[in-house]
Design a protein around this motif. Sequence first.
Motif, PDB file in Angstrom:
ATOM      1  N   UNK A  81       0.821  -1.205   0.000  1.00 18.94           N
ATOM      2  CA  UNK A  81       0.000   0.000   0.000  1.00 18.94           C
ATOM      3  C   UNK A  81       0.860   1.263   0.000  1.00 18.94           C
ATOM      4  N   UNK A  82       1.965   1.224   0.737  1.00 14.74           N
ATOM      5  CA  UNK A  82       2.846   2.401   0.772  1.00 14.74           C
ATOM      6  C   UNK A  82       3.505   2.623  -0.589  1.00 14.74           C
ATOM      7  N   UNK A  83       3.865   1.530  -1.286  1.00 16.30           N
ATOM      8  CA  UNK A  83       4.434   1.675  -2.629  1.00 16.30           C
ATOM      9  C   UNK A  83       3.409   2.260  -3.597  1.00 16.30           C
ATOM     10  N   UNK A  84       2.171   1.805  -3.469  1.00 13.34           N
ATOM     11  CA  UNK A  84       1.098   2.345  -4.314  1.00 13.34           C
ATOM     12  C   UNK A  84       0.928   3.836  -4.051  1.00 13.34           C
ATOM     13  N   UNK A  86       3.120   5.901  -3.303  1.00 15.37           N
ATOM     14  CA  UNK A  86       4.221   6.640  -3.912  1.00 15.37           C
ATOM     15  C   UNK A  86       4.292   6.435  -5.426  1.00 15.37           C
ATOM     16  N   UNK A  87       3.341   5.677  -5.957  1.00 16.12           N
ATOM     17  CA  UNK A  87       3.351   5.414  -7.395  1.00 16.12           C
ATOM     18  C   UNK A  87       4.436   4.441  -7.818  1.00 16.12           C
ATOM     19  N   UNK A  88       4.915   3.606  -6.888  1.00 16.78           N
ATOM     20  CA  UNK A  88       6.002   2.663  -7.183  1.00 16.78           C
ATOM     21  C   UNK A  88       5.523   1.212  -7.227  1.00 16.78           C
ATOM     22  N   UNK A  89       4.228   1.004  -7.427  1.00 17.39           N
ATOM     23  CA  UNK A  89       3.717  -0.362  -7.393  1.00 17.39           C
ATOM     24  C   UNK A  89       4.347  -1.255  -8.448  1.00 17.39           C
TER      25      UNK A  89
END
Length: 320
Positions: A81-84, A86-89
């Motif tokens: 969820x944290x990657x999402x 930041x747009x890093x999924x």
Amino acid sequence: MAEQIITIENAELTPALFGNFDSNMKLLQNEYGVNVVCRGNELKISGGADQVSRTVATLNSLITLLKHGDQLDEQKIRYTMSLVGEGKQGRIVELTDNCIVITTKGRPVKPKTLGQKHYVDAIRKNTITFGIGPAGTGKTYLAVAMAVRAFKAHEIDRIILTRPAVEAGEKLGFLPGDLQNKVDPYLRPLYDALFDMLGAETYQKCLERGTIEVAPLAYMRGRTLDDSFIILDEAQNTTHEQMKMFLTRLGMNSKAVITGDITQVDLPDRKQSGLLEATRILKGIEDLEVIMLNNRDVVRHKMVQRIVQAYERYYEKGRK
């Protein structure tokens, strides 16, 4: 009100995606404020447009992990969820094929965060690697895993694990047994990691043959360590002299990993940590890398991450 539908191509992944008693889906619904309904192999997500978009991105990333054989838990879901956020999924796939070693219980040991992956890659690439970060970031465990992998691949002949016994005076004297018995409590985390990856019987045989050595830092003086994978744990509690002594023990075809948490220095009389000093002195040296892990790389209970964050805010306020 926005609505999107996800089709799960492999229906066998659905139970693992939802978790026991739908715990994984409840976590997503609570965090994003959306509603998720399962109909056959389709998931219908409804809610605010932004929240639905984030939920879809998170679910697709989790499905990617499941397709690669990963198991989901709360830590992994929250990190995704944290990657999402930041747009890093798209980088989640980097965590799927990095198995270092298999434990005696059949569990693969692999990096769980991008920070941990950077740390493992640095160990592979460099002769000396510093892994610095708070408790629970896997500094010691991953270093031991890399040592076991190199040992099993016959890249090195010995694994040497060491750490400073800070209370080397009066308090140790009250513990029963000889010197080795007295320092064993300080080396317990290293024992535990080795037991997990080798098993108690294999570990004992290696110990008797001398291919694995677990010893306090004082035992390193005067030695040259060839064909070895050496791990210095709790290095924040080394002095200037101890750190220099350790770093100059390195022999041919050897690799060293130094781990520590610069916020947990237990040295007496306000002595400066040899770890902190070494990262400044050695900055820019070829074949040496310093990896800084942070609270996002904590893979223990979520409370550990919250505690680390609270202390970081407290210290930051004090510096200001």
